[in-house]
Design a protein around this motif. Structure first.
Motif, short mmCIF file in Angstrom:
data_model
loop_
_atom_site.label_atom_id
_atom_site.label_comp_id
_atom_site.label_asym_id
_atom_site.label_seq_id
_atom_site.Cartn_x
_atom_site.Cartn_y
_atom_site.Cartn_z
N ILE A 13 0.86 -1.19 0.00
CA ILE A 13 0.00 0.00 0.00
C ILE A 13 0.89 1.24 0.00
CG2 ILE A 13 -1.72 1.31 1.29
CD1 ILE A 13 -2.79 -1.34 2.38
N ASP A 14 0.73 2.07 -1.03
CA ASP A 14 1.65 3.21 -1.18
C ASP A 14 1.03 4.55 -0.78
OD1 ASP A 14 -0.16 3.40 -3.20
OD2 ASP A 14 1.28 3.33 -4.85
N VAL A 15 -0.08 4.51 -0.02
CA VAL A 15 -0.68 5.74 0.49
C VAL A 15 -0.76 5.64 2.01
CG1 VAL A 15 -1.99 6.26 -1.60
CG2 VAL A 15 -3.03 4.83 0.19
N PRO A 16 -0.68 6.76 2.73
CA PRO A 16 -0.77 6.72 4.20
C PRO A 16 -2.19 6.38 4.65
CG PRO A 16 -0.68 8.99 3.44
CD PRO A 16 -0.44 8.14 2.23
N ILE A 17 -2.32 5.33 5.44
CA ILE A 17 -3.64 4.91 5.94
C ILE A 17 -3.54 4.59 7.42
CG2 ILE A 17 -4.31 3.92 3.70
CD1 ILE A 17 -3.84 1.14 5.04
N VAL A 18 -4.71 4.43 8.04
CA VAL A 18 -4.79 3.95 9.42
C VAL A 18 -5.09 2.46 9.34
CG1 VAL A 18 -6.03 4.09 11.61
CG2 VAL A 18 -5.64 6.17 10.24
N GLN A 19 -4.32 1.66 10.07
CA GLN A 19 -4.52 0.22 10.00
C GLN A 19 -4.81 -0.37 11.37
OE1 GLN A 19 -2.56 -2.80 10.89
NE2 GLN A 19 -4.19 -3.97 9.91
N ARG A 20 -5.85 -1.19 11.45
CA ARG A 20 -6.21 -1.86 12.70
C ARG A 20 -6.22 -3.37 12.43
NH1 ARG A 20 -7.77 2.26 15.89
NH2 ARG A 20 -8.66 4.11 14.86
N ARG B 209 -6.00 -13.22 0.67
CA ARG B 209 -5.23 -12.28 -0.16
C ARG B 209 -6.14 -11.58 -1.17
NH1 ARG B 209 -1.46 -15.39 -1.32
NH2 ARG B 209 0.07 -14.61 0.17
N ARG B 210 -7.06 -12.32 -1.78
CA ARG B 210 -7.99 -11.72 -2.73
C ARG B 210 -8.87 -10.68 -2.05
NH1 ARG B 210 -10.65 -16.22 -6.80
NH2 ARG B 210 -8.75 -16.79 -7.93
N ALA B 211 -9.36 -11.02 -0.86
CA ALA B 211 -10.24 -10.10 -0.14
C ALA B 211 -9.48 -8.83 0.26
CB ALA B 211 -10.81 -10.79 1.10
N LEU B 212 -8.27 -8.99 0.76
CA LEU B 212 -7.48 -7.82 1.17
C LEU B 212 -7.08 -6.97 -0.04
CD1 LEU B 212 -5.22 -9.24 4.01
CD2 LEU B 212 -6.71 -7.25 4.16
N THR B 213 -6.74 -7.61 -1.14
CA THR B 213 -6.39 -6.88 -2.35
C THR B 213 -7.59 -6.08 -2.85
OG1 THR B 213 -4.76 -8.55 -2.98
CG2 THR B 213 -5.55 -7.09 -4.72
N LEU B 214 -8.77 -6.71 -2.77
CA LEU B 214 -9.99 -6.02 -3.18
C LEU B 214 -10.23 -4.78 -2.32
CD1 LEU B 214 -13.29 -7.88 -4.07
CD2 LEU B 214 -13.31 -5.72 -2.85
N ALA B 215 -10.07 -4.93 -1.00
CA ALA B 215 -10.28 -3.80 -0.09
C ALA B 215 -9.21 -2.73 -0.28
CB ALA B 215 -10.30 -4.29 1.35
N ALA B 216 -7.95 -3.18 -0.44
CA ALA B 216 -6.84 -2.24 -0.55
C ALA B 216 -6.91 -1.42 -1.83
CB ALA B 216 -5.51 -2.99 -0.48
N SER B 217 -7.49 -1.98 -2.89
CA SER B 217 -7.55 -1.27 -4.17
C SER B 217 -8.44 -0.03 -4.09
CB SER B 217 -8.07 -2.21 -5.26
OG SER B 217 -9.40 -2.60 -5.00
N SER B 218 -9.30 0.04 -3.06
CA SER B 218 -10.20 1.18 -2.91
C SER B 218 -9.66 2.24 -1.95
CB SER B 218 -11.57 0.69 -2.39
OG SER B 218 -12.15 -0.24 -3.28
N LEU B 219 -8.53 1.95 -1.31
CA LEU B 219 -8.00 2.87 -0.30
C LEU B 219 -7.41 4.14 -0.92
CD1 LEU B 219 -6.15 0.29 1.98
CD2 LEU B 219 -8.38 1.37 2.41
N VAL B 220 -7.60 5.22 -0.21
CA VAL B 220 -6.98 6.49 -0.59
C VAL B 220 -6.28 7.03 0.66
CG1 VAL B 220 -8.68 7.03 -2.38
CG2 VAL B 220 -9.10 7.77 -0.02
N ALA B 221 -5.53 8.10 0.52
CA ALA B 221 -4.83 8.67 1.67
C ALA B 221 -5.82 9.03 2.78
CB ALA B 221 -4.06 9.92 1.23
#
Length: 202
Positions: free
Chosen positions: A86-93, A115-127
């Protein structure tokens, strides 16, 4: 499972070929004229019969024991890999349950699903988005809950979710996904025991 179905198709095809050769040689013996005894035909029938027995034996071989998969360990490892990408700053729990989280499904398949589920969620993340990953147990299953809060949902989300659902179905799991404004929630439900287990009364 897809791999088991492929193996069964190959074995079924091999059985049919063996039976076909036995039937062909038996027909030749029945329609043979004269009293001449054809040792070659008998040898061919014996060979085909031995192949048939070998094919049947291969269907009865019990698969080697595979230890239960630890969902907590898999989620921890896959989440760490995902965060590295993940190349954007995010909050992770990240919260894993304290109870036993082992399931009978192959660890490799659980890894792919998570991995598929996390990739799906991560693809929508923004800063500034928040990614939360947790596990818990309920009703004979281990649940992996993933949420991406404050994200940008993609247009192809539905198709990717259906692909994930189909994959989980291969080992009797399920996937629930819902969106609320800019938030995405995924819940993977992985049964502790697969229906195809030998010890399963079903």
């Amino acid at each position: 499972m897809a791999r088991d179905e492929s193996d069964l198709e190959q074995l079924s095809s091999r059985l049919m070929q063996c039976l076909g050769r036995i039937d062909e040689e038996a027909f030749r013996l029945q329609t043979r004229e004269g009293d001449h005894f054809d040792f070659d035909e008998v040898e061919r029938i014996t060979y085909a019969t031995d192949e048939l027995v070998e094919a049947i034996d291969s269907m009865l071989v019990v698969a080697p024991f595979e230890p239960p998969a630890d969902v907590n360990a898999i989620v921890a490892n896959v989440t760490a890999e995902c965060l590295d990408n993940i190349d954007v700053p995010i909050v992770q729990r990240h919260t894993l349950c304290d109870t036993d989280a082992e399931v009978s499904a192959p660890a490799s398949m659980i890894q792919v699903a998570v991995r598929r589920a996390l990739t799906l969620a991560a693809s929508s993340l923004v800063a500034g988005s928040e990614l939360s990953v947790s596990t818990r147990t309920a009703h004979g299953a281990v649940l992996v809950e993933i949420s991406a809060l404050g994200c940008h949902l993609e247009d192809g989300l539905h198709d990717r979710v259906e692909t994930l659902r189909a994959f989980l179905n291969d080992f009797d799991g399920s996937c629930t996904v819902f969106c609320e404004q800019e938030d995405l929630y995924l819940v993977l439900e992985i049964p502790r025991a697969m229906v195809t287990d030998q010890g399963d009364p079903a």
